[in-house]
Write a protein that holds these residues in place. Structure first.
Motif, PDB file in Angstrom:
ATOM      1  N   ARG A 119      -6.413   8.093  -0.309  1.00  0.00           N
ATOM      2  CA  ARG A 119      -5.479   8.847  -1.158  1.00  0.00           C
ATOM      3  C   ARG A 119      -5.838   8.678  -2.628  1.00  0.00           C
ATOM      4  O   ARG A 119      -5.736   9.621  -3.422  1.00  0.00           O
ATOM      5  CB  ARG A 119      -4.059   8.347  -0.897  1.00  0.00           C
ATOM      6  N   LEU A 120      -6.276   7.494  -2.989  1.00  0.00           N
ATOM      7  CA  LEU A 120      -6.693   7.230  -4.366  1.00  0.00           C
ATOM      8  C   LEU A 120      -7.879   8.108  -4.747  1.00  0.00           C
ATOM      9  O   LEU A 120      -7.899   8.716  -5.828  1.00  0.00           O
ATOM     10  CB  LEU A 120      -7.051   5.754  -4.512  1.00  0.00           C
ATOM     11  N   CYS A 127       0.831  -1.214   0.000  1.00  0.00           N
ATOM     12  CA  CYS A 127       0.000   0.000   0.000  1.00  0.00           C
ATOM     13  C   CYS A 127       0.863   1.259   0.000  1.00  0.00           C
ATOM     14  O   CYS A 127       0.517   2.263  -0.643  1.00  0.00           O
ATOM     15  CB  CYS A 127      -0.939  -0.007   1.203  1.00  0.00           C
ATOM     16  N   HIS A 128       1.985   1.215   0.712  1.00  0.00           N
ATOM     17  CA  HIS A 128       2.892   2.361   0.723  1.00  0.00           C
ATOM     18  C   HIS A 128       3.466   2.592  -0.669  1.00  0.00           C
ATOM     19  O   HIS A 128       3.493   3.733  -1.167  1.00  0.00           O
ATOM     20  CB  HIS A 128       4.023   2.110   1.727  1.00  0.00           C
ATOM     21  N   THR A 176       0.746   3.921  -2.962  1.00  0.00           N
ATOM     22  CA  THR A 176       0.401   5.313  -2.635  1.00  0.00           C
ATOM     23  C   THR A 176       1.441   6.255  -3.229  1.00  0.00           C
ATOM     24  O   THR A 176       1.094   7.311  -3.788  1.00  0.00           O
ATOM     25  CB  THR A 176       0.318   5.504  -1.115  1.00  0.00           C
ATOM     26  N   GLU A 177       2.713   5.891  -3.124  1.00  0.00           N
ATOM     27  CA  GLU A 177       3.763   6.719  -3.716  1.00  0.00           C
ATOM     28  C   GLU A 177       3.615   6.801  -5.238  1.00  0.00           C
ATOM     29  O   GLU A 177       3.955   7.818  -5.847  1.00  0.00           O
ATOM     30  CB  GLU A 177       5.135   6.154  -3.366  1.00  0.00           C
ATOM     31  N   LEU A 219       0.882   6.934  -6.928  1.00  0.00           N
ATOM     32  CA  LEU A 219      -0.285   7.696  -7.367  1.00  0.00           C
ATOM     33  C   LEU A 219       0.099   9.060  -7.927  1.00  0.00           C
ATOM     34  O   LEU A 219      -0.518   9.553  -8.869  1.00  0.00           O
ATOM     35  CB  LEU A 219      -1.279   7.860  -6.221  1.00  0.00           C
ATOM     36  N   PHE A 273      -4.890   3.950   1.700  1.00  0.00           N
ATOM     37  CA  PHE A 273      -4.581   3.980   0.268  1.00  0.00           C
ATOM     38  C   PHE A 273      -5.805   4.403  -0.531  1.00  0.00           C
ATOM     39  O   PHE A 273      -5.720   5.240  -1.434  1.00  0.00           O
ATOM     40  CB  PHE A 273      -4.098   2.613  -0.198  1.00  0.00           C
ATOM     41  N   GLU A 274      -6.972   3.844  -0.213  1.00  0.00           N
ATOM     42  CA  GLU A 274      -8.196   4.193  -0.939  1.00  0.00           C
ATOM     43  C   GLU A 274      -8.525   5.670  -0.779  1.00  0.00           C
ATOM     44  O   GLU A 274      -8.975   6.325  -1.718  1.00  0.00           O
ATOM     45  CB  GLU A 274      -9.355   3.333  -0.450  1.00  0.00           C
ATOM     46  N   TYR A 312      -5.697  -2.520  -7.321  1.00  0.00           N
ATOM     47  CA  TYR A 312      -6.878  -2.214  -6.508  1.00  0.00           C
ATOM     48  C   TYR A 312      -7.769  -3.447  -6.372  1.00  0.00           C
ATOM     49  O   TYR A 312      -8.289  -3.744  -5.287  1.00  0.00           O
ATOM     50  CB  TYR A 312      -7.650  -1.061  -7.153  1.00  0.00           C
TER      51      TYR A 312
END
Length: 447
Positions: free
Chosen positions: A432-433, A388-389, A392-393, A395, A429-430, A414
């Motif tokens: 941030r998405l 997830c990290h 996230t990076e 994105l 994560f979601e 996803y």
């Protein structure tokens, strides 16, 4: 494989069965195909024919040895088996609207709407066309240099932002060069113009492939092959065939992928002065094709050959400009991806991570693409927090580039995250998405 004009509908009882609903929601095609076989009598060979898949691939899915993750394959399954789009997280399919309620588009009235006024300082398009007939283009070596420089700039911008906005300019320049080729030129100029036309056609095909417009991409790749053949540039033909091989892996057509890359290698071997860097790149494309076929030994052999060729590279090699991108970082990350395609996540993860650390930060698409590969690999190893990290990076890079190919990898990550959606790190994560890419992932929660 031709599909029936009107595929057999699935029984209503199957489409409303909780087990089928859950299997579709999770895109668990092992279960979907088994249910379709047992409840609708649609056997694997029929599934393969209707969904444009190979029978061996369907057999591997039913046996639980392979997953189907690419969006174009999922769309083919929805259309071939007549599974409503919403069940698989897709948009409503065109066949879901009965013909009786389809409203034909009205033809416009005979009166033609006036064209928007042209600014007084600019000539109309008809004047441009007339004046073009009187022009006497006389391309020189400096013209070729300017065209090649613009191609280099297009590739840089494509890496940074994607090719969607560039494509009209690239196609326009391609047609300009094709126009120049209609008149007889001195041999060196004519040769150079064919080379430029081949590069522009390949670039157009690449931008269309990146946008998942596969049929159009293949048409331009084929045009690039024709231009290269005119000047017997076998190395460049090998390059185009390698692009077509990569596209075939995305279309879940591994047999085509292997055929294209084998043809590319034949062209490269027949060409005079093909460099080790070119051979190394082609060997890794071969590894991708073997991995898509699930051929472990052949994949490992192709990877070993890629590294053997790379070790023979010398600074004085006359590498073509189009293979300059294939540096050590690219060798490492592609090796990791080949292992990842085989399901060898433990081998793939450190390779992709190292290559990402070394990669050129200006290539936003490459960073996003490889980061999602790393995240999926980490997730398959049970490293949820790291996955997830990493995602996230990625994105940020994904948001700055228009690439359906990158978006497809984001969707796949996803979807694979589904069993962990309630975990705090997955929720973060979601969130941030939704913040960065609220409309880029079909089926993701809205803001």
């Amino acid at each position: 494989m031709p599909k029936p004009t009107h595929p057999q509908e699935l029984p209503a009882g199957l489409l409303t069965h909780p087990e089928m609903i859950n299997a579709c929601r999770a895109r668990n095609f092992t279960r979907v195909f088994r249910l379709v076989k047992s409840h609708a009598g649609i056997y694997p060979s029929m599934i393969a024919r209707r969904c444009d898949l190979t029978p061996s691939r369907v057999g591997e899915v039913i046996a639980g040895r392979r997953q189907l993750l690419h969006m174009d394959v999922i769309e083919r399954i929805a259309d071939g088996l007549r599974i409503p789009g919403h069940m698989l997280g897709l948009a409503r399919r065109t066949w879901e609207t009965p013909p009786a309620v389809s409203v034909p588009e009205r033809k416009p009235a005979k009166a033609v709407a006036p064209e928007p006024p042209t600014p007084a300082a600019l000539p109309g398009s008809d004047v441009d066309s007339i004046l073009a007939l009187t022009s006497r283009a006389n391309p020189s070596p400096s013209t070729l240099h300017a065209l090649r420089s613009s191609i280099e700039d297009y590739w840089r911008r494509d890496d940074q932002h994607g090719g969607e906005a560039l494509r009209p300019a690239v196609i326009g320049q391609l047609r300009y060069v094709v126009g120049l080729l209609k008149e007889k030129r001195p041999a060196p100029i004519q040769h150079g113009l064919f080379g430029v036309a081949a590069e522009l056609a390949r670039l157009t095909g690449w931008t269309l492939f990146d946008a998942r417009q596969y049929n159009q991409a293949r048409a331009y790749f084929t045009e690039a092959l024709q231009f290269a053949k005119e000047i017997d540039d076998r190395q460049f033909m090998a390059n185009v065939l390698a692009c077509m091989s990569l596209q075939s892996t995305y279309q879940d057509k591994p047999g085509d992928a292997l055929a294209f890359v084998n043809a590319a290698q034949d062209e490269a071997r027949a060409a005079f002065g093909t460099t080790p860097r070119v051979h190394s790149m082609l060997s890794l494309r071969e590894a991708f094709a073997h991995a898509a076929l699930g051929s472990k030994n052949a994949t490992h052999e192709a990877i070993a050959e890629a590294h053997r060729q790379f070790e023979q590279i010398r600074a004085s090699d006359p590498d073509p400009a189009w293979v300059a991108y294939f540096n050590e970082s690219k060798l490492i990350v592609d090796t990791g991806i080949a292992h990842g395609r085989l399901g060898e996540a433990a081998t793939a993860e450190p390779l992709i991570a190292v290559a990402l650390h070394r990669a050129n930060s200006a290539n936003q698409r490459g960073r996003a693409f490889h980061s999602f590969w790393l995240a999926r690999t980490q997730l398959s190893l049970g490293k949820l927090d790291q996955a997830c990290h990493t995602a996230t990076e990625a994105l940020g890079a994904a948001s700055s580039v228009a690439s359906e190919r990158v978006t497809g990898h984001l969707r796949e990550f996803y979807d694979e995250l589904a069993p962990h959606r309630r975990e705090p790190v997955a929720l973060a994560f979601e969130s941030r998405l939704r913040e960065i890419l609220p409309t880029r992932v079909s089926g993701s929660p809205g803001p």
